[in-house]
Design a protein around this motif. Structure first.
Motif, PDB file in Angstrom:
ATOM      1  N   PHE A 137       0.827  -1.213   0.000  1.00  0.00           N
ATOM      2  CA  PHE A 137       0.000   0.000   0.000  1.00  0.00           C
ATOM      3  C   PHE A 137       0.861   1.263   0.000  1.00  0.00           C
ATOM      4  CE2 PHE A 137      -1.858   3.507   2.389  1.00  0.00           C
ATOM      5  CZ  PHE A 137      -3.011   3.748   1.659  1.00  0.00           C
ATOM      6  N   VAL A 138       1.881   1.272   0.860  1.00  0.00           N
ATOM      7  CA  VAL A 138       2.736   2.451   1.005  1.00  0.00           C
ATOM      8  C   VAL A 138       3.369   2.814  -0.341  1.00  0.00           C
ATOM      9  CG1 VAL A 138       4.931   3.230   2.011  1.00  0.00           C
ATOM     10  CG2 VAL A 138       3.176   2.204   3.469  1.00  0.00           C
ATOM     11  N   ALA A 139       3.863   1.765  -1.060  1.00  0.00           N
ATOM     12  CA  ALA A 139       4.521   2.023  -2.342  1.00  0.00           C
ATOM     13  C   ALA A 139       3.516   2.387  -3.432  1.00  0.00           C
ATOM     14  CB  ALA A 139       5.323   0.797  -2.762  1.00  0.00           C
ATOM     15  N   ALA A 140       2.320   1.791  -3.391  1.00  0.00           N
ATOM     16  CA  ALA A 140       1.338   2.033  -4.446  1.00  0.00           C
ATOM     17  C   ALA A 140       0.716   3.420  -4.317  1.00  0.00           C
ATOM     18  CB  ALA A 140       0.258   0.961  -4.406  1.00  0.00           C
ATOM     19  N   LYS A 141       0.439   3.868  -3.078  1.00  0.00           N
ATOM     20  CA  LYS A 141      -0.319   5.116  -2.887  1.00  0.00           C
ATOM     21  C   LYS A 141       0.545   6.325  -2.553  1.00  0.00           C
ATOM     22  CE  LYS A 141      -4.773   4.497  -3.636  1.00  0.00           C
ATOM     23  NZ  LYS A 141      -5.824   5.398  -4.052  1.00  0.00           N
ATOM     24  N   LYS A 142       1.710   6.073  -1.992  1.00  0.00           N
ATOM     25  CA  LYS A 142       2.662   7.166  -1.718  1.00  0.00           C
ATOM     26  C   LYS A 142       2.067   8.324  -0.904  1.00  0.00           C
ATOM     27  CE  LYS A 142       5.670   6.265  -5.638  1.00  0.00           C
ATOM     28  NZ  LYS A 142       4.929   5.069  -6.171  1.00  0.00           N
ATOM     29  N   ILE A 143       1.152   8.027   0.017  1.00  0.00           N
ATOM     30  CA  ILE A 143       0.684   9.099   0.900  1.00  0.00           C
ATOM     31  C   ILE A 143       1.328   8.965   2.279  1.00  0.00           C
ATOM     32  CG2 ILE A 143      -1.518   9.572  -0.244  1.00  0.00           C
ATOM     33  CD1 ILE A 143      -2.882   7.761   1.739  1.00  0.00           C
ATOM     34  N   ILE A 144       2.071   7.868   2.467  1.00  0.00           N
ATOM     35  CA  ILE A 144       2.735   7.652   3.753  1.00  0.00           C
ATOM     36  C   ILE A 144       4.218   7.411   3.512  1.00  0.00           C
ATOM     37  CG2 ILE A 144       2.966   5.962   5.634  1.00  0.00           C
ATOM     38  CD1 ILE A 144      -0.118   5.678   5.404  1.00  0.00           C
ATOM     39  N   ASP A 145       5.034   8.092   4.313  1.00  0.00           N
ATOM     40  CA  ASP A 145       6.487   7.953   4.205  1.00  0.00           C
ATOM     41  C   ASP A 145       6.904   6.646   4.899  1.00  0.00           C
ATOM     42  OD1 ASP A 145       9.206   8.097   4.483  1.00  0.00           O
ATOM     43  OD2 ASP A 145       9.221  10.241   5.002  1.00  0.00           O
ATOM     44  N   PRO A 146       7.565   5.725   4.153  1.00  0.00           N
ATOM     45  CA  PRO A 146       7.964   4.451   4.771  1.00  0.00           C
ATOM     46  C   PRO A 146       8.834   4.642   6.016  1.00  0.00           C
ATOM     47  CG  PRO A 146       8.746   4.601   2.478  1.00  0.00           C
ATOM     48  CD  PRO A 146       7.904   5.805   2.717  1.00  0.00           C
ATOM     49  N   ASP A 147       9.618   5.732   6.061  1.00  0.00           N
ATOM     50  CA  ASP A 147      10.421   5.986   7.259  1.00  0.00           C
ATOM     51  C   ASP A 147       9.538   6.180   8.491  1.00  0.00           C
ATOM     52  OD1 ASP A 147      12.725   5.776   5.861  1.00  0.00           O
ATOM     53  OD2 ASP A 147      13.034   7.938   5.592  1.00  0.00           O
ATOM     54  N   ASN A 148       8.364   6.794   8.272  1.00  0.00           N
ATOM     55  CA  ASN A 148       7.447   6.971   9.402  1.00  0.00           C
ATOM     56  C   ASN A 148       6.868   5.642   9.873  1.00  0.00           C
ATOM     57  OD1 ASN A 148       7.785   9.718   9.653  1.00  0.00           O
ATOM     58  ND2 ASN A 148       6.102  10.221   8.248  1.00  0.00           N
ATOM     59  N   VAL A 149       6.680   4.709   8.929  1.00  0.00           N
ATOM     60  CA  VAL A 149       6.221   3.368   9.332  1.00  0.00           C
ATOM     61  C   VAL A 149       7.287   2.726  10.230  1.00  0.00           C
ATOM     62  CG1 VAL A 149       5.449   1.101   8.558  1.00  0.00           C
ATOM     63  CG2 VAL A 149       4.896   3.128   7.189  1.00  0.00           C
ATOM     64  N   LEU A 150       8.542   2.888   9.854  1.00  0.00           N
ATOM     65  CA  LEU A 150       9.620   2.314  10.666  1.00  0.00           C
ATOM     66  C   LEU A 150       9.648   2.946  12.064  1.00  0.00           C
ATOM     67  CD1 LEU A 150      12.488   2.051   8.001  1.00  0.00           C
ATOM     68  CD2 LEU A 150      10.877   0.285   8.749  1.00  0.00           C
ATOM     69  N   GLU A 151       9.376   4.254  12.126  1.00  0.00           N
ATOM     70  CA  GLU A 151       9.281   4.930  13.435  1.00  0.00           C
ATOM     71  C   GLU A 151       8.201   4.297  14.295  1.00  0.00           C
ATOM     72  OE1 GLU A 151      11.002   7.438  14.950  1.00  0.00           O
ATOM     73  OE2 GLU A 151      12.398   7.091  13.296  1.00  0.00           O
ATOM     74  N   VAL A 152       7.049   4.005  13.660  1.00  0.00           N
ATOM     75  CA  VAL A 152       5.939   3.398  14.402  1.00  0.00           C
ATOM     76  C   VAL A 152       6.349   2.006  14.882  1.00  0.00           C
ATOM     77  CG1 VAL A 152       3.544   2.607  14.284  1.00  0.00           C
ATOM     78  CG2 VAL A 152       4.216   4.726  13.124  1.00  0.00           C
ATOM     79  N   PHE A 153       7.013   1.226  14.015  1.00  0.00           N
ATOM     80  CA  PHE A 153       7.514  -0.099  14.434  1.00  0.00           C
ATOM     81  C   PHE A 153       8.348   0.034  15.703  1.00  0.00           C
ATOM     82  CE2 PHE A 153       7.617  -2.156   9.903  1.00  0.00           C
ATOM     83  CZ  PHE A 153       6.241  -2.330   9.970  1.00  0.00           C
ATOM     84  N   LYS A 154       9.250   1.010  15.687  1.00  0.00           N
ATOM     85  CA  LYS A 154      10.162   1.187  16.821  1.00  0.00           C
ATOM     86  C   LYS A 154       9.385   1.502  18.097  1.00  0.00           C
ATOM     87  CE  LYS A 154      13.965   3.029  14.244  1.00  0.00           C
ATOM     88  NZ  LYS A 154      14.490   4.348  13.868  1.00  0.00           N
TER      89      LYS A 154
END
Lengths: 178, 357
Positions: free
Chosen positions: A134-151
């Protein structure tokens, strides 16, 4: 920009978590968000879903009639929600557990999220492979922010969990999005 | 990074955290969907701040425990959903009849009867008219976001203490279950002085009496007149609402809670088309913000939107007092009006100005 997403799968596949990670990453990117779960008698093995809205503006209803995107992790959920995708919408489908022959006017991304997760060594991260897609297809969310949430979510010091989720997200991002 | 002060909470969790932040010292409740995260949060966290949590054996027990805790001077609270709130009505009447502060949260679901677990707004009458017996009122606050659920819960404790009138937070399943970003307060709760009336042990002083029983001739009427005076003061001072685009509005939508969010989306869409649509969102349902209905232009119409078949509608009629046309659109029993349904209704009103009864 307002993106309405229904995320559905089997109870136990982590669809609620997928939605929560998605909205928190969107929050970090300064977006307005709502997350609204199915709260009936959902059980492991049955279907479960959450409704997620990400927007630049104040969000009205968190309930979604017609979705811009469906993220579907199993067949019963596909049957339940396929009519809820608006014309021109995006269907992200877990082809390990469900198949869909192309319908006119829909964008469909089918990948075997469950198999990809098993190859990574943990079937539970299939949801994060789908999130990466989804992140790559829609590009409305920065993958780095997903990694922040994981952390922020991973149990302190459990680097193994953090790493496999990171890999799952990456695998999903790297799928061919046409 | 923006928003980094905010955390993601459900409405239920936000109410629980708002209560603890406001110094809630006692909570008793009994589980019911869709408010279980509230009692769940309280069971996990109220003790950490020195409060007492009890999972009661029933809603009747819960509200009567709240009655006792409130009499002893604690900031006391319970929560439930529609059928459970019905069971509490006797206790609520006793709390009001004893002039005690307490906070009661109703995360409404579909009714009547056991109904279902879907969101609804069909307990408006019960909340604002006094669901129990006697001439009493509750202060009723209706948040429309998770942030406001947090803020108004704190407000409910302060208002309830200030007037010694029980307060209710009236939400619905959407508001309870939905997660949104919330900015938490770091302000320390202000605790009022209750030593003049609460039951705290009477060694060395005259005993205090807390009761709702006035048998001597004239005594109950006197007490009721005192209550009425307090209610008038609350009506004067505590009515609150949000107003949007009222100046020049041809149609003013009236909606509260979850329904108001959907109304706001509709307004943004139609104003982009140049339609003159405004909104009155009552935040306090009692006292009802009547004053907001006085400013409307001569040709303004009201459209009341509810997840019920027309309950707040009656308060709008009382406020408008026949001076303007009032239309209504509502769904209940789990149905939620969509933006499309509301827009269709508005377009039909615009198409035939003055053509209706």
């Amino acid at each position: 920009m307002t993106e309405r997403i229904i995320i559905a799968g089997s109870g136990g596949q982590g669809v609620m978590l997928l939605g929560k990670v998605l909205v928190q990453a969107a929050m970090l990117g300064g977006k307005q968000i709502t997350w609204f779960p199915a709260y009936g008698p959902e059980v492991r093995g049955g279907t479960s879903h959450c409704m997620v809205v990400v927007s630049d503006q104040e969000i009205g209803s968190p309930y979604i009639g017609q979705a811009d995107t469906l993220i579907i992790l199993n067949r019963p959920s596909l049957e339940k929600f396929k009519s809820r995708l608006k014309a021109g919408g995006l269907l992200i489908l877990n082809s390990s557990l469900a198949g869909f022959k192309g319908a006119k006017g829909l964008k469909i991304l089918q990948f075997p999220f469950t198999d990809i997760a098993m190859n990574l060594g943990n079937i539970k991260v299939a949801n994060m492979v789908a999130l990466g897609c989804f992140v790559a297809a829609k590009k409305i969310i920065d993958p780095d922010n997903v990694l922040e949430v994981f952390k922020s979510m991973a149990p302190a010091g459990n680097l193994k969990i953090l790493e496999i989720n990171r890999q799952a997200l990456k695998e999903g991002e790297n799928l061919n999005h046409g | 990074m923006m928003n980094n002060k905010k955390i993601l909470l459900s409405g239920n969790e936000a109410i629980a955290r708002g209560a603890i932040q406001a110094g809630c010292g006692f909570y008793a409740g009994y589980p019911i969907t869709p408010q279980n995260e509230l009692i769940g949060y309280m069971s996990n966290h109220l003790r950490d701040s020195g409060g007492v949590f009890i999972q009661a054996e029933s809603e009747l027990a819960a509200i009567n425990m709240v009655y006792g805790a409130a009499a002893s001077g604690a900031r006391a609270m319970t929560s439930s959903s529609s059928p459970g709130i019905s069971l509490m009505q006797e206790g609520i009447s006793y709390i009001a009849g004893s002039a005690l502060p307490a906070v009661i949260v109703n995360i409404m679901r579909g009714g009547p009867g056991l109904g279902n677990i879907a969101p609804a707004q069909s307990d408006y009458f019960q909340a604002t008219r006094g669901g129990g017996h006697g001439d009493y009122r509750l202060i009723v606050l209706a948040p429309d976001s998770v942030q406001e659920a947090y803020d108004l819960t704190r407000e409910a404790f302060y208002l309830s203490d200030k007037y010694r009138v029980p307060a209710m937070i009236l939400g619905d399943g959407v508001l309870g279950q939905m997660m949104e970003p919330v900015e938490l307060s770091v302000k320390k709760a202000k605790m009022g002085d209750k030593s003049g009336w609460c039951l705290s042990g009477c060694q060395g002083r005259q005993p205090h009496v807390v009761k709702s029983f006035f048998l001597r001739e004239g005594e109950l009427e006197k007490f009721n007149l005192k209550l009425q005076k307090v209610y008038r003061r609350i009506e004067e001072k505590e009515a609150r609402c949000e107003e949007m685009f009222l100046a020049g509005a041809e149609i003013i939508l009236v909606a509260y809670g979850t329904m108001a969010r959907i109304a706001k989306s509709v307004i943004m869409r139609l104003r982009n088309e140049g339609k003159k649509i405004g909104l009155i969102r009552p935040v306090s349902l009692w006292p009802f913000p009547r004053e907001a209905f006085r400013a409307a232009g001569r040709n303004t119409e009201y459209l009341v939107l509810e997840m019920s078949y027309g309950q707040m509608l009656e308060d709008v009629r009382l406020a408008v007092a026949g001076r303007r046309k009032i239309e209504f659109l509502g769904r209940s029993g789990g149905g939620i009006l969509s933006e499309g349904e509301i827009i269709d209704k508005i377009r039909s009103l615009i198409r035939k100005p003055g053509g209706r009864k």
